[in-house]
Design an enzyme around this catalytic site. Structure first.
Site, mmCIF file in Angstrom:
data_model
loop_
_atom_site.group_PDB
_atom_site.id
_atom_site.type_symbol
_atom_site.label_atom_id
_atom_site.label_comp_id
_atom_site.label_asym_id
_atom_site.label_seq_id
_atom_site.Cartn_x
_atom_site.Cartn_y
_atom_site.Cartn_z
ATOM 1 N N CYS A 1 67.926 -24.568 -25.537
ATOM 2 C CA CYS A 1 67.592 -24.512 -24.110
ATOM 3 C C CYS A 1 68.365 -25.537 -23.282
ATOM 4 O O CYS A 1 68.353 -25.474 -22.052
ATOM 5 C CB CYS A 1 66.095 -24.688 -23.902
ATOM 6 N N HIS B 1 66.053 -26.742 -16.097
ATOM 7 C CA HIS B 1 65.783 -25.691 -17.090
ATOM 8 C C HIS B 1 64.352 -25.211 -16.865
ATOM 9 O O HIS B 1 63.442 -26.023 -16.675
ATOM 10 C CB HIS B 1 65.956 -26.251 -18.506
ATOM 11 N N ASN C 1 61.230 -18.469 -19.612
ATOM 12 C CA ASN C 1 62.235 -19.379 -20.164
ATOM 13 C C ASN C 1 63.365 -18.540 -20.779
ATOM 14 O O ASN C 1 63.185 -17.945 -21.840
ATOM 15 C CB ASN C 1 61.567 -20.279 -21.220
#
Ligand code: COA
Length: 328
Positions: A114, A255, A285
């Protein structure tokens, strides 16, 4: 004069299929209320059966190249941040390069889950600032739905598919060493890894261990406790290098893991709530894709303007984390 990487275009792509919390609650023991309250997520996108990561990446890249006004002949570096490559090899970046018709320079993948986009952007900016490459396509692209355990309610509600991209160009510009953040382009980055924390978020398979891709496993609570501290520290480091205060940024494009993590970082660094670009409700996400997707969203709806000061950050499996600052 200083050689700097300038962001000249950005783009995004989301698959058509929307998976709502409501729909998920019919297959696992969860609810729209629980997911929204704990994460801020309302829905996520899922790639079609015949769509692979490179397809998502190519769509986002074309969008970014159109904004930058460049063609395949102008690009000499393709970096794809992904944890869900089309194949074990070649790199997804090589597949993307071929699909786009880019023939010059190099193409390779970056694997920092991520935080992959922050790692990829830092890598590209260093190549451009060193003068070895002229124009880079930096892409975050994921089909995370392919490695999610759809029976595990603690993880399957979090992730979605998508891709985002930026075009970066090396330009010789005036940079005041006492005010490096005043000029356009990539000002500072900080990327970190602590492999001792690998068990917080990982997949339980791999090429040389199980011979399978594996599925996502996460200790959500422990991960959550690590997140705010590490992200905030990376942002402070970047701000110090740029000789600004974190609260000086025009836009914070994090993020998109969890609304509560975002709010924790905002409170810790005393950022204005209205400088946060959040796409978590609609995208979930999307791992390495989330930062350029969020950036593109705010660019296209007119919030982010050329000349604005942008802070990005990420945290992911590894453990990896980092931040970056650029003037659009
Ligand atoms: N729906 C309903 N209940 C759920 C659930 C879901 N989707 N997922 C977990 N639960 C349950 C748990 O089973 C647990 O039940 P129990 O108390 O009966 O055992 C309870 O909710 C609390 O679980 P916990 O893990 O402590 O919840 P939490 O408040 O930490 O929230 C996360 C869970 C995943 C939302 C949170 O830990 C988080 O966001 N972590 C970071 C995750 C992340 O960002 N990952 C990606 C990083 S790139």
């Amino acid at each position: 004069m200083t050689l700097r990487a300038i962001v000249t275009g950005s783009g995004g792509y989301l698959p058509e299929r929307i998976l709502t919390n409501e729909e998920l609650s019919r297959t696992v023991d969860t609810s729209d209320e629980w997911i929204r309250a704990r994460t801020g997520i309302g829905e996520r996108r899922i790639a079609a059966a015949d769509e692979v990561t490179s397809d998502l990446a190519v769509n986002a890249a074309r969008d970014a190249m159109a904004e930058a006004g460049v063609g395949p002949g102008d690009v000499d570096l393709v970096i794809v941040a992904t944890t869900t490559p089309d194949r074990t090899f070649p790199a997804t970046a090589a597949i993307v390069q071929a699909k786009l018709g880019v023939e010059n320079g190099a193409a390779f993948d970056v694997q920092a889950v991520c935080c992959g986009f922050v790692f990829a952007l830092a890598t590209a900016a260093n190549f451009l600032a060193a003068g070895s490459h002229k124009r880079a396509l930096v892409i975050g692209a994921e089909t995370f739905s392919r490695i999610v355990d759809w029976t595990d309610r603690a993880t399957c509600v979090l992730f979605g598919d998508g891709a985002g991209a930026m075009v970066l160009e090396a330009q010789d510009i005036d940079v005041d060493p006492d005010a490096p953040a005043a000029a356009r382009g990539l000002i500072a980055t900080e990327i970190r890894t602590d492999g001792r924390l690998a068990d917080l978020l990982y997949v339980d398979g791999g090429v040389s261990s199980t011979g399978t891709a594996g599925q996502v496993r996460m200790q959500g609570n422990r991960l959550f406790r690590q997140a705010v501290d590490r992200i905030a520290n990376a942002m402070v480091t970047v701000a110090e290098r740029a000789r600004i205060a974190p609260a000086d940024v025009d836009w914070f494009v994090p993020h998109q893991a969890n609304e509560r993590i975002l709010n924790g970082v905002v409170d810790r660094l005393a950022l204005r709530r209205d400088c946060v670009v959040s796409t978590i409700a609609g995208h979930g996400n999307t791992s390495a894709a989330s930062i350029p997707l969020a950036y593109t969203t705010a660019r296209r709806d007119g919030r982010i303007k050329t000349g604005d000061l942008i802070m990005i950050e990420g945290l992911g499996g590894g453990l990896t984390w980092g931040a970056g600052l650029f003037r659009a």
